[in-house]
Design a protein around this motif. Structure first.
Motif, PDB file in Angstrom:
ATOM      1  N   ASN A  87       0.947  -0.993   0.030  1.00 15.93           N
ATOM      2  CA  ASN A  87      -0.163  -0.282  -0.452  1.00 15.93           C
ATOM      3  C   ASN A  87       0.847   0.866   0.149  1.00 15.93           C
ATOM      4  N   PRO A  88       1.312   1.824  -1.268  1.00 13.34           N
ATOM      5  CA  PRO A  88       2.263   2.691  -1.293  1.00 13.34           C
ATOM      6  C   PRO A  88       0.898   3.948  -0.983  1.00 13.34           C
ATOM      7  N   PHE A  89       0.514   4.289  -0.287  1.00 13.97           N
ATOM      8  CA  PHE A  89      -0.318   5.925  -0.287  1.00 13.97           C
ATOM      9  C   PHE A  89      -0.419   5.845   1.162  1.00 13.97           C
ATOM     10  N   ILE A  90      -0.103   4.550   1.800  1.00 13.48           N
ATOM     11  CA  ILE A  90       0.145   5.126   3.504  1.00 13.48           C
ATOM     12  C   ILE A  90       1.950   5.155   3.640  1.00 13.48           C
ATOM     13  N   ALA A  91       2.503   4.608   3.317  1.00 14.20           N
ATOM     14  CA  ALA A  91       4.258   4.348   3.943  1.00 14.20           C
ATOM     15  C   ALA A  91       4.805   5.692   4.456  1.00 14.20           C
ATOM     16  N   ARG A  92       5.151   5.509   5.249  1.00 13.86           N
ATOM     17  CA  ARG A  92       5.882   6.558   6.235  1.00 13.86           C
ATOM     18  C   ARG A  92       7.151   6.870   6.011  1.00 13.86           C
ATOM     19  N   ASP A  93       7.582   5.929   4.513  1.00 14.79           N
ATOM     20  CA  ASP A  93       9.137   5.795   4.313  1.00 14.79           C
ATOM     21  C   ASP A  93       9.024   5.548   2.803  1.00 14.79           C
ATOM     22  N   ILE A  94      10.709   5.781   2.979  1.00 18.56           N
ATOM     23  CA  ILE A  94      10.830   5.319   1.647  1.00 18.56           C
ATOM     24  C   ILE A  94      12.282   3.784   1.743  1.00 18.56           C
ATOM     25  N   PRO A  95      11.913   2.532   1.511  1.00 17.79           N
ATOM     26  CA  PRO A  95      12.915   1.455   1.425  1.00 17.79           C
ATOM     27  C   PRO A  95      14.339   2.322   1.524  1.00 17.79           C
ATOM     28  N   THR A  96      15.322   1.851   2.116  1.00 22.37           N
ATOM     29  CA  THR A  96      16.883   2.278   1.799  1.00 22.37           C
ATOM     30  C   THR A  96      17.017   0.939   1.055  1.00 22.37           C
ATOM     31  N   PRO A  97      18.268   1.557   0.649  1.00 25.90           N
ATOM     32  CA  PRO A  97      19.065   0.723  -0.843  1.00 25.90           C
ATOM     33  C   PRO A  97      19.206  -0.947   0.196  1.00 25.90           C
ATOM     34  N   ASP A  98      19.460  -0.429   1.705  1.00 27.89           N
ATOM     35  CA  ASP A  98      19.730  -1.949   1.745  1.00 27.89           C
ATOM     36  C   ASP A  98      18.435  -2.681   1.874  1.00 27.89           C
ATOM     37  N   GLU A  99      17.652  -2.324   1.593  1.00 26.32           N
ATOM     38  CA  GLU A  99      15.990  -2.929   1.899  1.00 26.32           C
ATOM     39  C   GLU A  99      15.847  -2.860   0.289  1.00 26.32           C
ATOM     40  N   SER A 100      16.889  -3.192  -0.734  1.00 31.74           N
ATOM     41  CA  SER A 100      16.558  -3.929  -1.742  1.00 31.74           C
ATOM     42  C   SER A 100      17.574  -4.043  -2.788  1.00 31.74           C
ATOM     43  N   PHE A 101      16.339  -4.811  -4.124  1.00 30.24           N
ATOM     44  CA  PHE A 101      17.706  -5.472  -4.904  1.00 30.24           C
ATOM     45  C   PHE A 101      17.922  -4.285  -6.080  1.00 30.24           C
ATOM     46  N   VAL A 102      18.889  -4.281  -7.168  1.00 31.63           N
ATOM     47  CA  VAL A 102      18.340  -3.356  -8.226  1.00 31.63           C
ATOM     48  C   VAL A 102      18.571  -4.673  -9.203  1.00 31.63           C
ATOM     49  N   VAL A 103      17.196  -5.095 -10.031  1.00 33.33           N
ATOM     50  CA  VAL A 103      17.384  -5.766 -11.092  1.00 33.33           C
ATOM     51  C   VAL A 103      17.902  -5.465 -12.684  1.00 33.33           C
ATOM     52  N   ILE A 104      19.353  -5.899 -13.291  1.00 30.67           N
ATOM     53  CA  ILE A 104      20.377  -5.182 -14.088  1.00 30.67           C
ATOM     54  C   ILE A 104      19.218  -5.931 -15.498  1.00 30.67           C
TER      55      ILE A 104
END
Length: 295
Positions: free
Chosen positions: A217-234
């Motif tokens: 639910n992006p419309f109630i998210a309180r913060d943006i996920p950090t780089p360490d909380e993600s992967f980059v698909v190339i």
């Protein structure tokens, strides 16, 4: 495309992170001593800020079901993007302007926020045109900007993450309400589907950030996920040209998910960006020097 005067474009939706990639490119241009000009996609908007608000309001008053947006042809000069790419590729020339986003830029350029500067010629001696914005690979009717680009790079988080980033930016930096930011997302949806996403099938390399936390639910998210909380698909358009064993060795935590795709930890994005793209830029630049007879 042009050998003598290359065009490099980073294309991605609003809030996708193309500005971060632009800084990385500027660092690479500096290290390689390339005289490049940076062109912002916002400078090709059809209306200034005040005019655009008026056009949107008028469309609602007239009962239009799909008001114009900054993603579509009604809000932009697609033809001028393609024409600039083509002209620069042929001659190293062209005319550019700036869109003024902030008070700081207003002081620098001497015109009000939300307006444009006058068109000016590209400085003599410019070797590479670097575009960063929404439509670096746009194709619409007779307009085909992608065909004039020598290296097309996509930057696109998954859509929920993109919306979170946009809402946080519009609320935190531009003074909009969350409701207004959400309304903008909805108004742009048709143009997003038809003019933004098709570009990512044309990119030479595509970087997509995928969070490893719940963004349902992006419309109630309180913060943006950090780089360490993600992967980059190339994803690579031409995987036969890529030394995947080298990339896996150089980027800790990287793994392949498909024959044309490598995944890297979000914190390694900057490193992966430069390892992958700098050799491509070097080859393009060396070819341009040879074509221009420069030693």
């Amino acid at each position: 495309m042009s050998v003598k005067y290359p065009v490099i474009a980073v294309t991605g939706s609003s809030g996708a992170g193309t500005s971060t990639v632009r800084v990385a490119f500027e660092h690479m241009f500096r290290r390689l001593k390339i005289n490049a000009i940076t062109v912002e996609g916002d400078s090709f908007h059809r209306y200034d800020r005040k005019e655009f608000k008026s056009v949107v309001a008028e469309s609602y008053d007239n009962g239009q079901c799909r008001p114009p947006s900054h993603f579509g042809p009604e809000g932009n000069h697609f033809d001028k993007i393609a024409s600039l790419f083509q002209e620069f590729g042929q001659s190293g020339q062209g005319h550019v302007r700036h869109y003024i986003h902030s008070e700081e830029e207003a002081e620098q350029y001497g015109t009000a926020p939300g307006t444009f500067t006058e068109f000016e010629p590209i400085p003599e001696g410019t070797e590479v045109l670097f575009y960063e914005g929404l439509h670096g690979g746009v194709v619409h009717g007779d307009v085909d900007a992608a065909s004039h680009v020598d290296l097309l790079v996509g930057v696109v988080p998954i859509v929920n993450l993109e919306w979170i980033q946009k809402i946080h930016r519009d609320v935190g930096q531009r003074g909009y309400t969350a409701e207004a930011a959400t309304e903008t997302i909805l108004r742009r949806m048709y143009d997003y589907v038809h003019y933004i996403t098709p570009q990512f099938s044309l990119t030479n390399v595509n970087f997509q950030r995928v969070p490893t936390v719940d963004t349902s639910n992006p419309f109630i998210a309180r913060d943006i996920p950090t780089p360490d909380e993600s992967f980059v698909v190339i994803r690579f358009r031409y995987p036969k040209r890529i030394d995947f064993p080298y990339l896996l060795q150089m980027i800790q935590g990287a793994f392949m998910s498909r024959p044309n795709t490598i995944c890297v930890p979000g914190g390694k994005f900057g490193m992966a960006l430069e390892i992958i793209l700098q050799p491509k830029i070097e080859r393009i630049y060396e070819a341009s020097l040879q074509a221009r007879g420069v030693k």
